[in-house]
Enzyme design. Structure first.
Site, short mmCIF file in Angstrom:
data_model
loop_
_atom_site.label_atom_id
_atom_site.label_comp_id
_atom_site.label_asym_id
_atom_site.label_seq_id
_atom_site.Cartn_x
_atom_site.Cartn_y
_atom_site.Cartn_z
N CYS A 38 -11.90 0.06 -4.87
CA CYS A 38 -11.73 1.18 -5.78
C CYS A 38 -12.61 2.30 -5.26
O CYS A 38 -13.83 2.20 -5.29
CB CYS A 38 -12.14 0.81 -7.21
SG CYS A 38 -12.06 2.20 -8.37
N GLU A 62 -5.09 4.53 -5.50
CA GLU A 62 -5.06 3.67 -4.32
C GLU A 62 -3.95 4.19 -3.42
O GLU A 62 -3.01 4.82 -3.89
CB GLU A 62 -4.84 2.20 -4.71
CG GLU A 62 -5.21 1.21 -3.64
CD GLU A 62 -6.61 1.44 -3.08
OE1 GLU A 62 -6.70 2.08 -2.00
OE2 GLU A 62 -7.59 1.02 -3.71
#
Length: 226
Positions: A2, A105
Site C-alpha cells: 500500500c 494500486e
C-alpha cells in the site's frame, strides 16, 4: 503493498467514527493522493480513550541509528510481523489505525500500469491496520512514524496486485487498538483480507503517480477524466 491512499471525509466524520470527543489534528482539507513520507492521520488508544493525531508514514524504529529505514518500511507483511525485531514489540503495545476511504494500486495491462482506486462499495470510511513508534534523534528531537500492515489479496485484488492493506472490520477496530490485548493468535485473526464483495475497484488517471497532484481529479473514474 500500500503506497498511496485517500482520505476525503470531514474531520467531524472521523471523530464520530472513532468515538473521539476532540482533537488537535490539523485536518483542514481532503487528501486525494496521500504518499509515503507525508504526515498522515492515525488513531491510537492511550489506555483510556482514542486519540487522533499525525504520524509520518514510513516507520523509524526507536532503536534505529538514523531515519534512513523509513523509505523501506512504509508497509509490514502481516504474515511475518511477529518474527521481525522492528515490528514484534510494536504488535504488543503500539498498534494504530490509519483512516482512509480508498487506496490506489497499479494493475499491469499490456506493458503498462493502470492505476486503480479501491473503495468500499458503500463508500464508507475504513481503517487500515498499522504500527507506530517514536524515534529520538541524538539532539533530542522526537519523530513519531507509522507503517501499514499488508496481507494476501482477496478475489477483487488478485488481478490487480499480490498484496493489499489490512482493512479491519469495523467490529475489530477496538480490539486492534486495545493495548491490553497482546495475544498473538487473537490479533492474527484480525489480519485477514477484507471481504471482496464489500469492495470495488475502478481505473483512474495517471496523474496519481505524481505526489504533486492532489485534487479531485485523482479519484475521478477514468472515463470522466477526458
Amino acid at each position: 503493498m500500500c503506497g498511496r491512499y485517500t482520505i476525503t471525509v470531514s474531520l467531524e466524520e472521523l471523530l464520530l467514527h472513532y468515538w473521539i470527543s476532540d482533537s488537535n489534528a490539523p485536518y483542514q482539507q481532503p487528501k486525494y493522493n496521500v504518499a509515503p513520507g507525508q504526515m498522515v492521520l492515525a488513531v491510537i488508544h492511550d489506555g483510556e480513550k482514542n486519540r487522533l493525531g499525525e504520524l509520518k508514514w514510513g516507520l523509524v524504529p526507536s532503536w534505529a541509528e538514523t531515519t534512513k529505514l523509513a523509505a523501506k518500511m512504509i508497509n509490514a507483511r502481516s504474515e511475518t510481523v511477529w518474527e521481525k525485531p522492528a515490528f514484534r514489540k510494536l504488535m504488543e503495545r503500539k498498534r494504530c489505525v490509519i483512516p482512509a476511504d480508498g487506496f490506489y494500486e497499479w494493475r499491469q495491462e499490456e506493458g503498462r500500469k493502470q492505476p486503480m482506486r479501491i473503495v468500499r462499495r458503500d463508500r464508507k470510511l475504513f481503517s487500515m491496520a498499522g504500527l507506530y513508534d517514536t524515534w529520538v534523534s541524538p539532539d533530542g528531537i522526537k519523530l513519531s512514524t507509522c507503517t501499514v500492515l499488508t496481507t494476501a489479496p482477496n478475489a477483487l485484488m488478485e488481478p490487480i496486485h499480490n498484496r493489499m492493506p489490512v482493512i479491519l472490520r469495523p467490529e475489530d477496530e477496538a480490539t486492534w487498538l486495545d493495548r491490553s490485548e497482546r495475544d498473538s493468535a487473537a490479533l492474527n485473526r484480525l489480519l485477514r483480507p477484507f471481504p471482496s464483495e464489500l469492495l470495488e475497484a475502478y481505473p483512474v488517471g495517471a496523474q496519481v503517480g505524481s505526489v504533486a497532484k492532489d485534487d479531485e481529479s485523482c479519484i475521478a473514474p477514468l472515463a470522466s477524466n477526458g
